[in-house]
Design a protein around this motif. Structure first.
Motif, PDB file in Angstrom:
ATOM      1  N   ASP A  18       0.802  -1.342  -0.132  1.00  0.00           N
ATOM      2  CA  ASP A  18       0.093   0.074   0.027  1.00  0.00           C
ATOM      3  C   ASP A  18       0.909   1.134  -0.068  1.00  0.00           C
ATOM      4  OD1 ASP A  18      -2.425  -1.395   0.008  1.00  0.00           O
ATOM      5  OD2 ASP A  18      -2.721  -0.999   2.055  1.00  0.00           O
ATOM      6  N   VAL A  29       0.945   4.528  -2.496  1.00  0.00           N
ATOM      7  CA  VAL A  29       0.852   5.956  -2.078  1.00  0.00           C
ATOM      8  C   VAL A  29       1.989   6.746  -2.426  1.00  0.00           C
ATOM      9  CG1 VAL A  29       0.822   7.159   0.143  1.00  0.00           C
ATOM     10  CG2 VAL A  29      -0.603   5.325   0.064  1.00  0.00           C
ATOM     11  N   LEU A  56      -3.286   3.950   6.295  1.00  0.00           N
ATOM     12  CA  LEU A  56      -3.253   2.692   5.846  1.00  0.00           C
ATOM     13  C   LEU A  56      -3.531   1.523   7.010  1.00  0.00           C
ATOM     14  CD1 LEU A  56      -0.110   2.925   3.606  1.00  0.00           C
ATOM     15  CD2 LEU A  56      -2.711   3.477   3.119  1.00  0.00           C
ATOM     16  N   ASP A 104      -9.572   1.083  -2.459  1.00  0.00           N
ATOM     17  CA  ASP A 104      -8.460   2.030  -2.745  1.00  0.00           C
ATOM     18  C   ASP A 104      -8.456   3.125  -2.072  1.00  0.00           C
ATOM     19  OD1 ASP A 104      -7.057   0.008  -4.437  1.00  0.00           O
ATOM     20  OD2 ASP A 104      -8.411   0.601  -6.005  1.00  0.00           O
ATOM     21  N   LEU A 123      -5.816   4.939   0.215  1.00  0.00           N
ATOM     22  CA  LEU A 123      -4.586   5.362  -0.440  1.00  0.00           C
ATOM     23  C   LEU A 123      -4.577   6.661  -0.850  1.00  0.00           C
ATOM     24  CD1 LEU A 123      -4.099   2.462  -3.216  1.00  0.00           C
ATOM     25  CD2 LEU A 123      -3.243   2.721  -0.873  1.00  0.00           C
TER      26      LEU A 123
END
Length: 333
Positions: A21, A25, A62, A73, A76
């Protein structure tokens, strides 16, 4: 005081658990900090964003989302938004404080100029709100918008309380809640909200972020009077030289005799500093037990953070967040 050898391990473990993740990002950050028409924007932004920071605040978004079982999503987008808000505040802070070093490197306002720092900070705030809007969630937009207002409010409160040696610990906590803890708690709360977590869990993660942020700032204040320059990314004693009333100094002033109070009034209140004053300040802080007392306060906030996590789901991430809270205070041995 200084760094313990293994204190980075909890943060490294959390970073490893969220690596996929976090990579997404970072890609999003690089995409959204671009500008077709003003190349100075990505230049200034990259100077801070690529400076080796741990990305703690987006990582909290996160972690909270993962803890609550989120599969989409949007977390993010929120993580990138939080990092942009944080970077924008750093750019503005360095202008206000006339700082020359950040994370061990020259500040953007020193390398470019104050105007560039302020305007690029404004751009990043705007980008952060675009990212929030992309989630389609009014609730997370409200959380991060409120946090942005609270951060600004905390900075203005700090400005009005600066160099006033009558500043109390209650005012200090209010300032810290604004300038530091607000973004921690917004990050953790937003992560639970986007995951659709139960309100009790949302509150628990908000409380965790709030307590973690306060402990984090107290430790940062402590490190200024005893951390290595390579560790804290600024020169030891910068807060003293900039006449900042941080918690150790507030505690020392509260316990001061007439001579000590006169010293603090001269050096902090009036800014009349001379050779050897930093050493005198350190001696007073140690004599009055102000550093140990501030560390005890940080430990108490860490315990609040860990207690808040008991209402969160049983999960590896919950354990890592608890370890992270302990890591914050372990930075000062």
């Amino acid at each position: 005081m200084g760094m313990k050898e293994n204190v980075s391990k909890p943060l490294d473990r959390l970073s490893s658990e969220l690596a996929g993740d976090m990579a997404a990002v970072n890609t999003l950050i690089r995409e959204r900090m671009a500008s077709r028409h003003a190349p100075r924007i990505p230049e200034v932004t990259a100077h801070l964003v690529e400076a080796g920071g741990k990305r703690l605040r987006p990582m909290l978004v996160l972690a909270a989302a993962r803890l609550c079982g989120y599969q989409g999503d949007s977390h993010l987008l929120l993580a990138a938004a939080v990092e942009f808000i944080h970077t924008a505040t750093l750019l503005h802070d360095d202008v206000v404080d006339e700082s020359e070093q950040r994370r061990g490197r020259p500040t953007a306002n020193l390398l470019w100029d104050n105007k560039s720092s302020v305007l690029v900070g404004d751009y990043l705030f705007a980008r952060s709100f675009q990212l929030m809007a992309d989630t389609g969630s009014m609730q997370v937009m409200r959380i991060l918008a409120n946090a942005s207002a609270t951060i600004a409010e905390g900075e203005v409160l700090q400005l009005t309380a600066a160099q006033d040696i009558t500043t109390t610990e209650d005012i200090y906590t209010q300032i810290v809640r604004g300038k530091t803890a607000a973004l921690f708690s917004a990050a953790t709360e937003a992560g639970t909200v986007v995951a659709g977590a139960d309100p009790a869990v949302q509150q628990a993660l908000f409380d965790y972020g709030d307590a973690l942020g306060i402990a984090f700032q107290i430790v940062d204040d402590l490190l200024d009077y005893g951390g290595a320059t390579t560790t804290i990314g600024k020169n030891v004693g910068d807060d003293f030289r900039e006449r900042k009333l941080t918690l150790p100094v507030i505690k020392a002033i509260a316990a001061a005799d007439a001579d000590e109070r006169a010293f603090w009034e001269r050096t902090i209140g009036k800014g009349q500093q001379a050779e050897g004053d930093l050493e005198t300040a350190l001696e007073i802080l140690h004599r009055r037990g102000a550093l140990d007392a501030a560390r005890a306060d940080a430990l108490a906030w860490v315990e609040r953070a860990k207690q808040a996590l008991t209402a969160a789901p049983d999960h590896l991430i919950r354990d890592l967040l608890g370890d992270l809270a302990e890591f914050v205070v372990a930075r000062v041995a």
